[in-house]
Enzyme design. Structure first.
Site, mmCIF file in Angstrom:
data_model
loop_
_atom_site.group_PDB
_atom_site.id
_atom_site.type_symbol
_atom_site.label_atom_id
_atom_site.label_comp_id
_atom_site.label_asym_id
_atom_site.label_seq_id
_atom_site.Cartn_x
_atom_site.Cartn_y
_atom_site.Cartn_z
ATOM 1 N N TYR A 174 0.837 -1.213 0.000
ATOM 2 C CA TYR A 174 0.000 0.000 0.000
ATOM 3 C C TYR A 174 0.870 1.259 0.000
ATOM 4 O O TYR A 174 0.607 2.212 -0.745
ATOM 5 C CB TYR A 174 -0.891 -0.068 1.236
ATOM 6 N N LYS A 223 0.905 4.006 -2.895
ATOM 7 C CA LYS A 223 0.441 5.371 -2.614
ATOM 8 C C LYS A 223 1.524 6.409 -2.888
ATOM 9 O O LYS A 223 1.223 7.538 -3.285
ATOM 10 C CB LYS A 223 -0.053 5.472 -1.167
HETATM 11 N N1 NAD Z 1 -9.868 6.097 5.241
HETATM 12 C C1 NAD Z 1 -8.680 6.629 5.409
HETATM 13 O O1 NAD Z 1 -8.327 7.116 6.488
HETATM 14 C C2 NAD Z 1 -7.721 6.704 4.269
HETATM 15 C C3 NAD Z 1 -6.409 7.107 4.542
HETATM 16 C C4 NAD Z 1 -5.516 7.231 3.506
HETATM 17 C C5 NAD Z 1 -5.935 6.961 2.205
HETATM 18 N N2 NAD Z 1 -7.214 6.545 1.968
HETATM 19 C C6 NAD Z 1 -7.592 6.273 0.577
HETATM 20 O O2 NAD Z 1 -8.844 6.845 0.277
HETATM 21 C C7 NAD Z 1 -9.517 6.031 -0.701
HETATM 22 C C8 NAD Z 1 -10.911 5.666 -0.197
HETATM 23 O O3 NAD Z 1 -10.778 4.876 0.964
HETATM 24 P P1 NAD Z 1 -11.982 4.573 1.976
HETATM 25 O O4 NAD Z 1 -11.423 4.719 3.329
HETATM 26 O O5 NAD Z 1 -13.205 5.320 1.599
HETATM 27 O O6 NAD Z 1 -12.161 2.987 1.727
HETATM 28 P P2 NAD Z 1 -13.447 2.099 1.366
HETATM 29 O O7 NAD Z 1 -12.995 0.680 1.445
HETATM 30 O O8 NAD Z 1 -14.606 2.522 2.194
HETATM 31 O O9 NAD Z 1 -13.747 2.494 -0.152
HETATM 32 C C9 NAD Z 1 -13.008 2.026 -1.237
HETATM 33 C C10 NAD Z 1 -13.971 1.723 -2.367
HETATM 34 O O10 NAD Z 1 -13.207 1.308 -3.520
HETATM 35 C C11 NAD Z 1 -13.923 0.272 -4.168
HETATM 36 N N3 NAD Z 1 -13.012 -0.535 -4.998
HETATM 37 C C12 NAD Z 1 -12.059 -1.399 -4.578
HETATM 38 N N4 NAD Z 1 -11.451 -1.953 -5.626
HETATM 39 C C13 NAD Z 1 -12.002 -1.422 -6.754
HETATM 40 C C14 NAD Z 1 -11.764 -1.580 -8.144
HETATM 41 N N5 NAD Z 1 -10.832 -2.444 -8.590
HETATM 42 N N6 NAD Z 1 -12.482 -0.836 -9.027
HETATM 43 C C15 NAD Z 1 -13.440 0.029 -8.581
HETATM 44 N N7 NAD Z 1 -13.728 0.200 -7.262
HETATM 45 C C16 NAD Z 1 -13.006 -0.500 -6.358
HETATM 46 C C17 NAD Z 1 -14.534 -0.532 -3.019
HETATM 47 O O11 NAD Z 1 -15.637 -1.339 -3.459
HETATM 48 C C18 NAD Z 1 -14.925 0.579 -2.039
HETATM 49 O O12 NAD Z 1 -16.266 1.000 -2.216
HETATM 50 C C19 NAD Z 1 -8.605 4.840 -0.948
HETATM 51 O O13 NAD Z 1 -7.799 5.092 -2.080
HETATM 52 C C20 NAD Z 1 -7.747 4.795 0.284
HETATM 53 O O14 NAD Z 1 -6.508 4.156 0.060
HETATM 54 C C21 NAD Z 1 -8.115 6.397 2.976
#
Ligand code: NAD
Length: 303
Positions: free
Chosen positions: A164, A168
């Protein structure tokens, strides 16, 4: 200037978490939204077409315009179908938010090739595929905007996330490269490093009082707090903003640093391993970075 009226926006991974709020906010700002999501688990196992459709319903109920896409970002052909679907539905694409993501956490010494590939495929390759699929359109249109979700796991560091973190940080390089290569076509590219209480971090253990108190504070990092910056970046008000890395945590917005030389040492006759040991390293050592994790740098509670 921050209105998205007349614009069409693609949000990947918009069936839940941060992406859902991004899609709702883009639509509320006037954009037509392609809601892309395969509806998979945090680990990227299984799929459910209802996830994207549900958010489309929500947007329509609020009077907005949206269509669903259940193609995966993690494959070149299907990433092209995502952009084609937006062009077919709305006739144009103005902004793309690369937000889809999965986790396969494991200590490096135990990480399988499959766990490495799955995460690189969705985050890094997926962000490239979707971005690249829209590049010719953006170039011809002489405008466009990319917003990519990065993470402090890559920018700073975290345990058990080699796949990851690498993906990223790779996205940061991708974003900067797009900003450089496509600037002459008025195409902008920026990263957001979100902190949000989603299912992705919702699995933190809550066994002790201390852990429970920490998790309560983390819950104030609502997923909806990420959306205003993404809407701004997609708008004409951000026309001079490109090549940047922002972070958002509850009500804080950060501009993150980018790597530049910190300090140099020079020796006219050149270096030997011995003189590096006796001169260069002692001179540079005061500026070495500790082995920080994200939580060591963001050490205060979310505000
Ligand atoms: N939540 C956090 O604190 C946090 C921190 C750093 C980065 N992020 C990043 O933010 C983004 C959203 O994360 P989140 O926390 O909402 O997670 P989440 O798991 O709630 O949402 C991710 C979504 O991506 C979809 N997905 C996964 N693989 C896919 C694919 N191949 N094609 C299309 N859709 C796909 C999933 O079905 C899900 O709905 C991600 O890129 C994550 O790495 C989140």
């Amino acid at each position: 200037m921050t209105s998205l009226e007349g614009k069409s926006v693609v949000v990947t991974g918009a069936g839940g978490g941060i992406g859902r709020d991004l899609a709702l906010a883009m639509a509320a700002a006037g954009a037509k939204v392609l809601v892309n999501d395969i509806g998979t688990s945090v680990k990227g196992e299984g799929s459910d077409s209802a996830a994207a459709q549900k958010v489309v319903h929500e947007i329509r109920e609020n009077g907005g315009t949206a269509v669903a896409s259940t193609d995966s970002v993690a494959d070149w052909e299907s990433a092209n179908r995502i952009i084609d679907a937006a062009l077919r539905a709305f006739g144009r694409v103005d902004a793309i938010v690369n937000n889809a993501g999965i986790l396969r956490d494991r200590f490096f010494f135990n990480m399988s090739v499959e766990e490495w590939r799955a995460v690189i495929d969705v985050h890094l390759n997926g962000s490239f595929y979707v971005s690249r699929a829209a590049a010719a359109h953006f170039k011809a249109q002489n405008s466009g905007c990319y917003v990519h979700m990065t993470s402090t796991s890559g920018l700073v560091g975290n345990l058990g996330q080699a796949n990851y973190s690498a993906a990223k940080l790779g996205i940061v390089g991708l974003s900067k490269s797009i900003a450089l290569d496509m600037g002459k076509y008025n195409v902008r590219s920026n990263c957001i490093s979100p902190f949000a209480w989603s299912r992705m971090i919702g699995s933190i253990p809550t066994e002790t009082d201390e852990q429970r108190a920490r998790v309560e504070k983390l819950k104030s990092m609502e997923t909806s707090k990420i959306a205003p910056l993404a809407v701004f970046l997609a708008s004409d008000a951000a026309r001079d903003v490109t090549g940047q890395i922002f972070a958002v945590r509850a009500n804080e917005i950060f501009l993150m640093s980018q790597s530049r030389p910190l300090r140099s040492v020079h020796r006219a006759e050149g270096w030997t391993p011995e003189s590096i040991s006796s001169h260069a390293i002692p001179a540079l050592k005061a500026h070495f970075y500790p082995l920080d994790r994200s939580q060591d740098v963001f050490s205060w509670d979310p505000l």
